[in-house]
Design an enzyme around this catalytic site. Structure first.
Site, mmCIF file in Angstrom:
data_model
loop_
_atom_site.group_PDB
_atom_site.id
_atom_site.type_symbol
_atom_site.label_atom_id
_atom_site.label_comp_id
_atom_site.label_asym_id
_atom_site.label_seq_id
_atom_site.Cartn_x
_atom_site.Cartn_y
_atom_site.Cartn_z
ATOM 1 N N LYS A 1 -6.956 2.531 -11.923
ATOM 2 C CA LYS A 1 -6.929 3.865 -11.332
ATOM 3 C C LYS A 1 -6.159 3.897 -10.003
ATOM 4 C CE LYS A 1 -10.019 7.802 -10.538
ATOM 5 N NZ LYS A 1 -11.378 8.247 -10.187
ATOM 6 N N GLU B 1 -3.753 17.463 -2.175
ATOM 7 C CA GLU B 1 -4.406 16.621 -3.175
ATOM 8 C C GLU B 1 -3.352 15.840 -3.969
ATOM 9 O OE1 GLU B 1 -6.567 14.840 -3.774
ATOM 10 O OE2 GLU B 1 -8.102 15.477 -5.184
ATOM 11 N N HIS C 1 -9.285 16.907 0.194
ATOM 12 C CA HIS C 1 -9.546 16.912 -1.240
ATOM 13 C C HIS C 1 -10.154 15.585 -1.672
ATOM 14 C CE1 HIS C 1 -6.862 20.485 -1.547
ATOM 15 N NE2 HIS C 1 -6.223 19.896 -0.564
ATOM 16 N N ARG D 1 -7.393 26.268 -0.953
ATOM 17 C CA ARG D 1 -8.835 26.052 -0.860
ATOM 18 C C ARG D 1 -9.290 25.390 0.443
ATOM 19 N NH1 ARG D 1 -6.257 23.026 -4.753
ATOM 20 N NH2 ARG D 1 -6.845 20.859 -5.195
ATOM 21 N N ASN E 1 -12.516 27.548 -7.731
ATOM 22 C CA ASN E 1 -12.633 28.104 -9.084
ATOM 23 C C ASN E 1 -12.214 27.083 -10.140
ATOM 24 O OD1 ASN E 1 -13.670 30.657 -8.365
ATOM 25 N ND2 ASN E 1 -11.634 31.275 -7.670
ATOM 26 N N PHE F 1 -4.436 8.579 -20.217
ATOM 27 C CA PHE F 1 -5.829 8.633 -19.794
ATOM 28 C C PHE F 1 -6.437 7.232 -19.774
ATOM 29 C CE2 PHE F 1 -9.116 11.013 -18.306
ATOM 30 C CZ PHE F 1 -10.214 11.250 -19.149
ATOM 31 N N ALA F 2 -6.106 6.457 -20.781
ATOM 32 C CA ALA F 2 -6.619 5.090 -20.842
ATOM 33 C C ALA F 2 -5.999 4.215 -19.762
ATOM 34 C CB ALA F 2 -6.342 4.494 -22.220
ATOM 35 N N GLY G 1 -6.553 19.424 -9.935
ATOM 36 C CA GLY G 1 -5.330 19.897 -9.281
ATOM 37 C C GLY G 1 -5.281 21.400 -9.095
ATOM 38 N N ASN H 1 -12.552 23.838 -9.823
ATOM 39 C CA ASN H 1 -13.644 22.870 -9.895
ATOM 40 C C ASN H 1 -14.676 23.355 -10.917
ATOM 41 O OD1 ASN H 1 -13.701 22.336 -6.308
ATOM 42 N ND2 ASN H 1 -12.796 21.015 -7.871
ATOM 43 N N ARG I 1 -14.525 17.800 1.980
ATOM 44 C CA ARG I 1 -13.616 18.451 1.045
ATOM 45 C C ARG I 1 -13.671 19.953 1.288
ATOM 46 N NH1 ARG I 1 -15.438 16.324 -4.703
ATOM 47 N NH2 ARG I 1 -13.768 17.679 -5.456
ATOM 48 N N HIS I 2 -12.728 20.648 0.684
ATOM 49 C CA HIS I 2 -12.778 22.107 0.674
ATOM 50 C C HIS I 2 -14.078 22.520 -0.030
ATOM 51 C CE1 HIS I 2 -12.003 21.622 -3.580
ATOM 52 N NE2 HIS I 2 -11.110 20.718 -3.216
ATOM 53 N N GLY I 3 -14.475 23.776 0.169
ATOM 54 C CA GLY I 3 -15.617 24.283 -0.591
ATOM 55 C C GLY I 3 -15.289 24.278 -2.078
ATOM 56 N N GLU I 4 -16.316 24.352 -2.923
ATOM 57 C CA GLU I 4 -16.101 24.386 -4.378
ATOM 58 C C GLU I 4 -15.062 25.449 -4.731
ATOM 59 O OE1 GLU I 4 -19.424 24.559 -7.776
ATOM 60 O OE2 GLU I 4 -18.901 26.533 -6.979
#
Lengths: 484, 456
Positions: free
Chosen positions: B342, B313, B378, B293, B248, B335-336, B256, B250, B243-246
């Site tokens: 998923k 992403e 991502h 990122r 902001n 969300f549910a 997103g 995150n 993945r990209h580095g951590e």
């Protein structure tokens, strides 16, 4: 599915410190500084399918009337559409320019010294033009000629090596007399060579022309030519022999050639019926049909029925308005997310007046380069084309299809079928409530426009005169079509 | 006419994936053809993995396995063409395998079955074709022809010597026996014939892909299979996923967006650059997405990189840049629903994992063509790519662990992929949210937020 065009840009970078990034305002692409006068480096912004540094020379091989020009033109059209600058070089045309008047098949007799000289010269001139084209930013050149002798092919291979081009041969082999006769009828009789001939004489002469080539024809050989990269197409696609595919673009070319066919069929393109958001003058969104839109859907059903098409496939996007339209047609349909309208990002569901108000800079940039412009958090026409490539590929495989889609999407599909440039594409006229019936004929496509007589708003916004960022609001809004 | 709301929602969520049109009603039987050690099982497994990943339920039926279940292997003598008793057993195994194919198609919603056996005689192939015709299955043959002794020897060393058949043998014995096994088949081998088999649909692969003969491709899935087979190769190489580095975002626990790297993210990128250099990788290609990122991360590597929009992403639509708490607050039902499925769940005005897989298919195709590649991408994207490379199901895919600051090195080996985790020792937030116990729409917010990883 599929094989979609991918945009790739190569960016060299410093070993030591990472460079600051800036986002190109047109395409919303992050690029390292420095840029020349704050504007993106043209080279960096190119979105190309393949990043081989070598251009590719595609060389057709085959007797006359085997579909070489058909394949050359179609392949060229496809490659240009997916963003690979391609051009065909038809040696027959060079010959016509040189000879001016075609007398008879005698010109092609293998013992006609003078004829041979002229033909060789034409091939050389064509290759020179190829060299020029590929040096000037072209990526693929299609050298359309019979190239039926090994000797000729060796000359071309040597030429390519000298110039650092990759070579890919496309040979068409066909012995079915019906297919050949149909070819001749479709494209040869109407050729400039036979303008003053009646049908029988032309047919006779052309058959003798083919005979002239037959004796010296050396087909690509499994053993002798095993180091060459090529595809041999047999019997109009019943069978293929593929040898030594070297890279991405050759792989895509092979895939494309293996999916096209020449069975007669028609493709129907239309937009969804007028939607509620159309009526308000808003772009994007996922609204349902207006009353007039529903009426159009009914008329569409009647129209489709009247066409009496056996085995019609119907495709829609995954947006409510196309699905509602298809529901009225009462034929099973398939939903493609890839057919969804262009994503206008932050401008979704806005009217042009609102876009001008909130994003005047964006609005101006879009007018400056409508094909490449990407909405913030949205898409560009260029992105759309990539997204639609699998749809085109499947359209090529299918026979009768009705595609119910959206304005920008329909423009992209139409541009593919009618060979429109990236500049023309975003301004193609695709009005609501009008069905376009496309029927492949000879080397191109016949278009019939059928307006189904249900009124709808106009959603076509022409490019305004003033595209400067500094322009006044009125100048920007001059060409906005009327709405509620 | 107004579509009923629920039905429309269902269509929006559950229809067959965008770019794969509806399947032909007839299932497809892929029949491998070729002498032993020609890569039939390699091709079968790889093709099956690919088809399952793009959403076509596919299963391999390996005749060798059926045979091993009824007969413990003694020597090549079993395969002698004059061994009547063995012939009976082999025929019975083939019959059982085909019976299982019928069950797979009719009762288990299978769409493609790969019949992995030598199928080297015309007689055998004719009987399979009649079987398929009787049942209404389409047939597509994949023949692998190879006469390069080096490749064959490599095959045998890679997969035969360690086969269950040779458990108690040393390498030389195994090799000698296997070569005699091949001889047994050679005597009766009749390859697909240009003339006699001109009505069959097939692809003939010569010498691991230097040449192909394709005959009578009849439909979309066969066309895709041909394209895939023509793009794979067996040249050794490694694929690096990171993945990209951590970023902001995150740090703030937001999903997103298009933010830049945090200070730790920059550190990781530098460390990644050092790691890559230490690997001395020949001709490494580096791919990033179009998002800031991943590009910032690649900038630290000092190698040319290519940007792919397809690697962006997953689009979280209306939930872009929200924290999970905010999603629970503003869109509790969404969300549910996401926790319920998923893989198929699509964010409003956004994408699903299923959409992502379609979007990534050209990336996979090009990965197959390439050799050494580093993909900087991502979380959701990496999960999809990893699922393809490691043959994970769509249920497992959205929960694969792809932590920040960890590179994965994948090296194809035998029939699968070796994975090495490279943790570059730079701290980062955890962005992995497990599926919570309660996924009902009626659940309390606390239950929904139970599994959220910490953030600022």
């Amino acid at each position: 599915m599929h094989f979609v065009n991918v945009g790739m840009e190569a960016r060299p970078s410093n070993a030591a410190t990472p460079r600051e990034l800036t986002q190109n305002p047109l395409k919303k692409i992050w690029m390292p500084l420095p840029c020349k006068n704050g504007l993106p480096d043209e080279r960096i912004c190119q979105r190309m399918v393949c990043m081989t540094n070598c251009p590719t020379l595609i060389v057709t091989v085959g007797l006359p009337a085997r579909g070489k020009t058909y394949i050359s033109k179609k392949l060229t059209r496809y490659l240009n559409w997916i963003g690979v600058p391609t051009k065909e070089f038809n040696v027959g045309q060079y010959r016509r320019e040189c000879l001016k008047i075609y007398k008879s098949f005698e010109f092609f007799r293998p013992d006609n010294e003078e004829g041979l000289k002229i033909r060789q010269q034409c091939a050389s001139t064509a290759l020179n033009d190829v060299r020029q084209y590929l040096a000037d930013g072209g990526q693929v050149a299609v050298f359309d000629a019979t190239n039926t002798t090994r000797e000729r092919r060796e000359t071309i291979t040597a030429f390519a090596e000298q110039n650092g081009f990759k070579v890919f041969f496309v040979e068409s082999v066909c012995e079915d007399p019906e297919v050949i006769a149909e070819n001749i009828v479709q494209v040869k009789l109407a050729s400039p060579d036979y303008t003053n001939c009646n049908t029988e004489d032309a047919m006779e002469d052309f058959k003798k022309r083919i005979k002239c080539y037959e004796n010296s024809y050396e087909t690509l050989d499994e053993v002798l030519d095993r180091h060459l990269s090529y595809i041999k197409i047999m019997d109009v696609g019943r069978r293929y022999l593929v040898n030594q595919v070297q890279d991405h673009i050759q792989s895509r070319i092979v895939y494309y050639l293996m999916n096209i066919h020449i069975t007669p069929r028609s493709i129907y393109l239309c937009r969804h019926g007028e939607s509620d958001l159309n009526v308000k003058g808003c772009i994007g969104g996922d609204s349902g049909l207006s009353p007039r839109g529903k009426e159009f859907a009914k008329y569409l059903q009647q129209f489709i029925q009247s066409q009496e098409i056996s085995d019609l496939k119907v495709w829609t996007s995954q947006m409510k308005r196309t699905i509602q339209t298809a529901e009225a047609v009462s034929v099973p349909y398939e939903q493609w997310k890839a057919l969804n309208e262009i994503d206008a990002g932050v401008c979704e569901e806005m009217m042009y007046e609102e876009i001008q108000q909130h994003y005047p800079l964006e609005f101006a940039m879009r007018d400056q380069d409508k094909y490449r412009y990407r909405y913030p958090k949205g898409e560009s026409y260029e992105d759309l084309v990539q997204r639609l490539e699998p749809v085109i590929m499947e359209l090529e495989r299918q026979e009768h299809v009705l595609v119910i889609c959206h304005q920008a999407v329909m423009r992209c599909l139409l541009a593919y079928f009618l060979d429109k440039t990236a500049e023309e594409l975003p301004y193609l006229k695709c009005p609501l409530h009008t069905v376009l019936k496309l029927t492949p004929v000879a080397y191109g496509c016949k278009v019939e426009s059928i307006y189904l007589n249900v009124d709808a708003v106009n959603t076509h916004r022409e490019r305004p005169e003033n595209v400067e960022v500094s322009r006044m609001a009125e100048e920007a809004l001059l060409t906005v079509p009327a709405h509620q | 006419m107004e579509l009923p709301n629920m039905e429309y929602m269902m269509r929006r969520r559950c229809d067959s994936a965008a770019s794969v049109p509806q399947f032909t009603n007839s299932p497809t039987l892929i029949v491998m053809v070729g002498l032993p050690a020609r890569g039939k099982t390699y091709i079968s497994k790889k093709l099956t993995r690919y088809l399952n990943w793009i959403g076509v339920p596919t299963k391999v039926f390996n005749l060798g396995q059926y045979r091993r279940e009824v007969q413990s292997y003694k020597s090549f003598e079993f395969f002698r063409p004059d061994n009547e008793e063995a012939m009976q057993i082999r025929k019975a195994c083939a019959s059982n395998a085909l019976k299982d194919v019928v069950i797979y198609f009719s009762k288990e919603h299978g769409q493609v079955a790969v019949f992995d056996a030598t199928n080297t005689t015309r007689e055998r192939r004719v009987s399979i074709v009649s079987f398929a015709k009787e049942k209404g299955y389409k047939v597509f043959f994949v023949e692998s022809i190879c006469d390069d002794p080096d490749i064959i020897a490599q095959n045998i060393a890679d997969v035969k010597v360690s086969s269950p058949d040779y458990l108690n043998c040393d390498k030389e014995e195994a090799l000698a026996d296997f070569l005699k096994r091949i001889e047994c088949y050679k005597q009766t081998y009749v390859p697909l014939d240009d003339e006699k088999d001109r009505r069959l649909s097939y692809i003939k692969i010569f010498n691991v892909g230097s040449r192909y003969l394709v005959n009578c491709v009849r439909d979309h899935i066969q066309s895709r299979i041909v394209y895939y087979l023509m793009n794979i190769h067996v040249t050794p190489r490694s694929i690096y996923l990171s993945r990209h580095g951590e970023s902001n975002m995150n740090l703030l626990g937001r999903i997103g967006g298009d933010s830049g790297l945090s200070p730790r993210g920059h550190k990781y990128a530098t460390a990644l650059g050092t790691f890559i250099k230490s690997q001395h990788i020949k001709d490494l290609k580096v791919w990033t997405s179009h998002m800031k990122r991943t590009i910032q991360t690649a900038e630290h590597l000092g190698i040319p990189y290519e940007q792919w929009k397809a690697l962006n992403e997953i689009d979280a639509g209306v939930c872009e840049e929200m924290t999970y708490e905010e999603i629970q607050d503003n869109h509790p039902e969404e969300f549910a629903l996401r926790d319920q499925d998923k893989y198929r769940y699509r964010y409003p005005k956004g994408e699903s994992y299923e959409d992502l897989v379609h979007r990534l298919e050209p990336v996979i195709m090009e990965l197959e063509r390439q050799e050494n590649v580093l993909v900087v991408c991502h979380q959701a994207v990496m999960r999809c790519l990893l699922a393809y490379l490691l043959d994970k199901t769509s249920d497992e895919l959205p929960y694969l662990k792809c932590p920040l600051h960890t590179a994965l090195k994948l090296t194809p080996v035998a029939y699968g992929c070796k994975v090495e985790h490279v943790f570059l020792n730079i701290e980062a937030v955890n962005t992995h949210r497990e599926r919570p116990g309660n996924v009902d729409v009626s659940r309390d917010p606390e239950e929904a937020l139970k599994t959220i990883p910490d953030h600022f």
